[in-house]
Scaffold this motif. Structure first.
Motif, PDB file in Angstrom:
ATOM      1  N   PRO A 187       0.844  -1.191   0.000  1.00  0.00           N
ATOM      2  CA  PRO A 187       0.000   0.000   0.000  1.00  0.00           C
ATOM      3  C   PRO A 187       0.883   1.246   0.000  1.00  0.00           C
ATOM      4  CG  PRO A 187      -0.062  -1.081   2.142  1.00  0.00           C
ATOM      5  CD  PRO A 187       0.746  -1.948   1.236  1.00  0.00           C
ATOM      6  N   LEU A 188       0.409   2.284  -0.606  1.00  0.00           N
ATOM      7  CA  LEU A 188       1.167   3.521  -0.694  1.00  0.00           C
ATOM      8  C   LEU A 188       0.812   4.423   0.482  1.00  0.00           C
ATOM      9  CD1 LEU A 188       3.163   5.195  -2.358  1.00  0.00           C
ATOM     10  CD2 LEU A 188       1.204   6.160  -3.539  1.00  0.00           C
ATOM     11  N   LEU A 189       1.827   4.884   1.186  1.00  0.00           N
ATOM     12  CA  LEU A 189       1.629   5.791   2.307  1.00  0.00           C
ATOM     13  C   LEU A 189       1.616   7.210   1.771  1.00  0.00           C
ATOM     14  CD1 LEU A 189       2.823   3.101   3.451  1.00  0.00           C
ATOM     15  CD2 LEU A 189       3.654   4.458   5.339  1.00  0.00           C
ATOM     16  N   VAL A 190       0.545   7.927   2.047  1.00  0.00           N
ATOM     17  CA  VAL A 190       0.387   9.292   1.544  1.00  0.00           C
ATOM     18  C   VAL A 190      -0.068  10.198   2.673  1.00  0.00           C
ATOM     19  CG1 VAL A 190      -0.181   8.516  -0.804  1.00  0.00           C
ATOM     20  CG2 VAL A 190      -2.019   8.932   0.830  1.00  0.00           C
ATOM     21  N   SER A 191       0.163  11.497   2.481  1.00  0.00           N
ATOM     22  CA  SER A 191      -0.404  12.458   3.423  1.00  0.00           C
ATOM     23  C   SER A 191      -1.791  12.812   2.919  1.00  0.00           C
ATOM     24  CB  SER A 191       0.485  13.696   3.548  1.00  0.00           C
ATOM     25  OG  SER A 191       0.502  14.423   2.351  1.00  0.00           O
ATOM     26  N   GLN A 192      -2.472  13.604   3.673  1.00  0.00           N
ATOM     27  CA  GLN A 192      -3.848  13.938   3.313  1.00  0.00           C
ATOM     28  C   GLN A 192      -3.936  14.384   1.866  1.00  0.00           C
ATOM     29  OE1 GLN A 192      -4.876  16.678   6.468  1.00  0.00           O
ATOM     30  NE2 GLN A 192      -6.047  15.068   7.470  1.00  0.00           N
ATOM     31  N   ILE A 193      -5.014  14.026   1.254  1.00  0.00           N
ATOM     32  CA  ILE A 193      -5.225  14.289  -0.154  1.00  0.00           C
ATOM     33  C   ILE A 193      -5.594  15.753  -0.359  1.00  0.00           C
ATOM     34  CG2 ILE A 193      -6.608  13.628  -2.157  1.00  0.00           C
ATOM     35  CD1 ILE A 193      -6.884  10.848  -0.774  1.00  0.00           C
ATOM     36  N   ALA A 194      -4.957  16.373  -1.350  1.00  0.00           N
ATOM     37  CA  ALA A 194      -5.209  17.781  -1.660  1.00  0.00           C
ATOM     38  C   ALA A 194      -6.576  17.951  -2.319  1.00  0.00           C
ATOM     39  CB  ALA A 194      -4.104  18.303  -2.585  1.00  0.00           C
ATOM     40  N   ASN A 195      -6.961  19.183  -2.513  1.00  0.00           N
ATOM     41  CA  ASN A 195      -8.277  19.493  -3.084  1.00  0.00           C
ATOM     42  C   ASN A 195      -8.505  18.876  -4.457  1.00  0.00           C
ATOM     43  OD1 ASN A 195      -8.801  20.954  -0.809  1.00  0.00           O
ATOM     44  ND2 ASN A 195      -8.303  22.924  -1.718  1.00  0.00           N
ATOM     45  N   ASP A 196      -7.456  18.753  -5.261  1.00  0.00           N
ATOM     46  CA  ASP A 196      -7.623  18.205  -6.614  1.00  0.00           C
ATOM     47  C   ASP A 196      -7.415  16.697  -6.647  1.00  0.00           C
ATOM     48  OD1 ASP A 196      -4.901  18.049  -6.245  1.00  0.00           O
ATOM     49  OD2 ASP A 196      -4.383  18.965  -8.155  1.00  0.00           O
ATOM     50  N   ASP A 197      -7.565  16.014  -5.529  1.00  0.00           N
ATOM     51  CA  ASP A 197      -7.394  14.568  -5.394  1.00  0.00           C
ATOM     52  C   ASP A 197      -5.956  14.102  -5.586  1.00  0.00           C
ATOM     53  OD1 ASP A 197     -10.012  14.079  -4.715  1.00  0.00           O
ATOM     54  OD2 ASP A 197     -10.641  13.733  -6.785  1.00  0.00           O
ATOM     55  N   THR A 198      -4.993  15.001  -5.501  1.00  0.00           N
ATOM     56  CA  THR A 198      -3.589  14.614  -5.595  1.00  0.00           C
ATOM     57  C   THR A 198      -3.141  14.066  -4.246  1.00  0.00           C
ATOM     58  OG1 THR A 198      -3.119  16.283  -7.265  1.00  0.00           O
ATOM     59  CG2 THR A 198      -1.242  15.426  -6.047  1.00  0.00           C
ATOM     60  N   CYS A 199      -2.483  12.921  -4.288  1.00  0.00           N
ATOM     61  CA  CYS A 199      -1.929  12.327  -3.074  1.00  0.00           C
ATOM     62  C   CYS A 199      -0.459  12.705  -2.980  1.00  0.00           C
ATOM     63  CB  CYS A 199      -2.024  10.795  -3.135  1.00  0.00           C
ATOM     64  SG  CYS A 199      -3.684  10.162  -3.259  1.00  0.00           S
TER      65      CYS A 199
ATOM     66  N   GLY B  92       0.094  16.051  10.131  1.00  0.00           N
ATOM     67  CA  GLY B  92       0.974  16.071  11.298  1.00  0.00           C
ATOM     68  C   GLY B  92       1.822  14.820  11.466  1.00  0.00           C
ATOM     69  N   ALA B  93       1.575  13.804  10.680  1.00  0.00           N
ATOM     70  CA  ALA B  93       2.321  12.544  10.803  1.00  0.00           C
ATOM     71  C   ALA B  93       3.446  12.403   9.786  1.00  0.00           C
ATOM     72  CB  ALA B  93       1.356  11.369  10.665  1.00  0.00           C
ATOM     73  N   VAL B  94       3.666  13.412   8.965  1.00  0.00           N
ATOM     74  CA  VAL B  94       4.646  13.314   7.880  1.00  0.00           C
ATOM     75  C   VAL B  94       6.041  12.977   8.393  1.00  0.00           C
ATOM     76  CG1 VAL B  94       5.807  14.598   6.030  1.00  0.00           C
ATOM     77  CG2 VAL B  94       3.322  14.747   6.295  1.00  0.00           C
ATOM     78  N   GLU B  95       6.491  13.656   9.436  1.00  0.00           N
ATOM     79  CA  GLU B  95       7.838  13.397   9.948  1.00  0.00           C
ATOM     80  C   GLU B  95       7.932  12.013  10.580  1.00  0.00           C
ATOM     81  OE1 GLU B  95       9.379  16.577  12.350  1.00  0.00           O
ATOM     82  OE2 GLU B  95       9.036  18.055  10.742  1.00  0.00           O
ATOM     83  N   LEU B  96       6.928  11.594  11.306  1.00  0.00           N
ATOM     84  CA  LEU B  96       6.904  10.257  11.914  1.00  0.00           C
ATOM     85  C   LEU B  96       6.961   9.177  10.830  1.00  0.00           C
ATOM     86  CD1 LEU B  96       6.350   8.226  14.294  1.00  0.00           C
ATOM     87  CD2 LEU B  96       3.942   8.493  13.676  1.00  0.00           C
ATOM     88  N   VAL B  97       6.126   9.310   9.821  1.00  0.00           N
ATOM     89  CA  VAL B  97       6.094   8.321   8.742  1.00  0.00           C
ATOM     90  C   VAL B  97       7.430   8.324   7.994  1.00  0.00           C
ATOM     91  CG1 VAL B  97       4.981   7.677   6.566  1.00  0.00           C
ATOM     92  CG2 VAL B  97       3.588   8.374   8.514  1.00  0.00           C
ATOM     93  N   SER B  98       8.003   9.493   7.771  1.00  0.00           N
ATOM     94  CA  SER B  98       9.294   9.593   7.094  1.00  0.00           C
ATOM     95  C   SER B  98      10.382   8.872   7.883  1.00  0.00           C
ATOM     96  CB  SER B  98       9.687  11.059   6.884  1.00  0.00           C
ATOM     97  OG  SER B  98       8.772  11.690   6.031  1.00  0.00           O
ATOM     98  N   ARG B  99      10.421   9.118   9.179  1.00  0.00           N
ATOM     99  CA  ARG B  99      11.401   8.437  10.038  1.00  0.00           C
ATOM    100  C   ARG B  99      11.224   6.926   9.984  1.00  0.00           C
ATOM    101  NH1 ARG B  99      10.415  12.117  13.859  1.00  0.00           N
ATOM    102  NH2 ARG B  99       8.990  10.770  14.980  1.00  0.00           N
ATOM    103  N   SER B 100       9.974   6.495  10.086  1.00  0.00           N
ATOM    104  CA  SER B 100       9.674   5.061  10.124  1.00  0.00           C
ATOM    105  C   SER B 100       9.999   4.370   8.808  1.00  0.00           C
ATOM    106  CB  SER B 100       8.192   4.841  10.446  1.00  0.00           C
ATOM    107  OG  SER B 100       7.872   5.398  11.693  1.00  0.00           O
ATOM    108  N   THR B 101       9.629   4.990   7.700  1.00  0.00           N
ATOM    109  CA  THR B 101       9.782   4.322   6.400  1.00  0.00           C
ATOM    110  C   THR B 101      11.161   4.482   5.782  1.00  0.00           C
ATOM    111  OG1 THR B 101       8.905   6.244   5.221  1.00  0.00           O
ATOM    112  CG2 THR B 101       7.337   4.520   5.846  1.00  0.00           C
ATOM    113  N   LEU B 102      11.796   5.614   6.003  1.00  0.00           N
ATOM    114  CA  LEU B 102      13.084   5.864   5.351  1.00  0.00           C
ATOM    115  C   LEU B 102      14.285   5.437   6.183  1.00  0.00           C
ATOM    116  CD1 LEU B 102      12.362   9.368   3.787  1.00  0.00           C
ATOM    117  CD2 LEU B 102      12.224   7.115   2.686  1.00  0.00           C
ATOM    118  N   LEU B 103      14.112   5.319   7.495  1.00  0.00           N
ATOM    119  CA  LEU B 103      15.236   4.932   8.347  1.00  0.00           C
ATOM    120  C   LEU B 103      14.982   3.626   9.106  1.00  0.00           C
ATOM    121  CD1 LEU B 103      16.172   8.435   9.798  1.00  0.00           C
ATOM    122  CD2 LEU B 103      17.289   7.200   7.927  1.00  0.00           C
ATOM    123  N   CYS B 104      13.903   3.579   9.872  1.00  0.00           N
ATOM    124  CA  CYS B 104      13.669   2.415  10.727  1.00  0.00           C
ATOM    125  C   CYS B 104      13.360   1.149   9.931  1.00  0.00           C
ATOM    126  CB  CYS B 104      12.545   2.702  11.719  1.00  0.00           C
ATOM    127  SG  CYS B 104      12.963   4.018  12.881  1.00  0.00           S
TER     128      CYS B 104
END
Length: 157
Positions: free
Chosen positions: A54-66, A97-109
């Motif tokens: 599954p693709l981890l994304v931040s909240q979807i923008a107004n134009d449905d861009t993930c 608000g979870a962008v940094e947490l997810v980045s740490r988890s997926t890119l390092l941990c």
């Protein structure tokens, strides 16, 4: 912070790398090339592989861009499948608000956590191929697997 799950048709996915992701992976060394053999995968196998990632994304923008929170080169490979309009993409949508947490988890941990598991993956795949044959279970040709892995044909022998 909880994420929401969502499934969308792959061909409708509007993806853009999160600006923070671009900065964090700027110097990554990637060996990704288009997998020309993706079209040899039956649609059911392609969908199963997509479901595993599954693709981890931040909240979807107004134009449905993930805004992707992880590198998604895998997706580009699936978009090349001749039946890509029948594939569905699973999204895990995290709040801004979870962008940094997810980045740490997926890119390092995650890479650190799975490092030792991947160190001998070619050996494991060799044995798995042998046992699929031994138990009479159909399997993809080695040439397909090496193409998917973007490696030489001797890797799994």
């Amino acid at each position: 912070m909880l994420c929401k799950q969502k499934s969308i048709p792959l061909f409708k996915a509007k993806l853009k790398a999160h600006p923070l992701l671009n900065k964090l992976i700027e110097k990554d060394v990637l060996k990704l090339s288009p997998s020309l053999c993706i079209n040899k995968l039956p649609i059911q196998e392609a969908q199963t592989l997509l479901d595993l990632h599954p693709l981890l994304v931040s909240q979807i923008a107004n134009d449905d861009t993930c805004f992707a929170l992880v590198p998604c080169g895998l997706l580009e490979r699936f978009k090349a499948h001749p039946l890509h309009t029948e594939l569905n993409l699973k999204l895990l949508v995290y709040p801004k608000g979870a962008v940094e947490l997810v980045s740490r988890s997926t890119l390092l941990c995650d890479p650190a956590f799975t490092y030792s598991l991947n160190a001998n993956f070619n050996k494991n795949l060799q044995y798995r191929l042998k046992y699929f044959d031994e138990y009479g279970i159909s399997r993809p040709k080695e040439s397909l697997l090496t193409n998917l892995a973007n490696t030489s044909s001797s890797t799994f022998r």
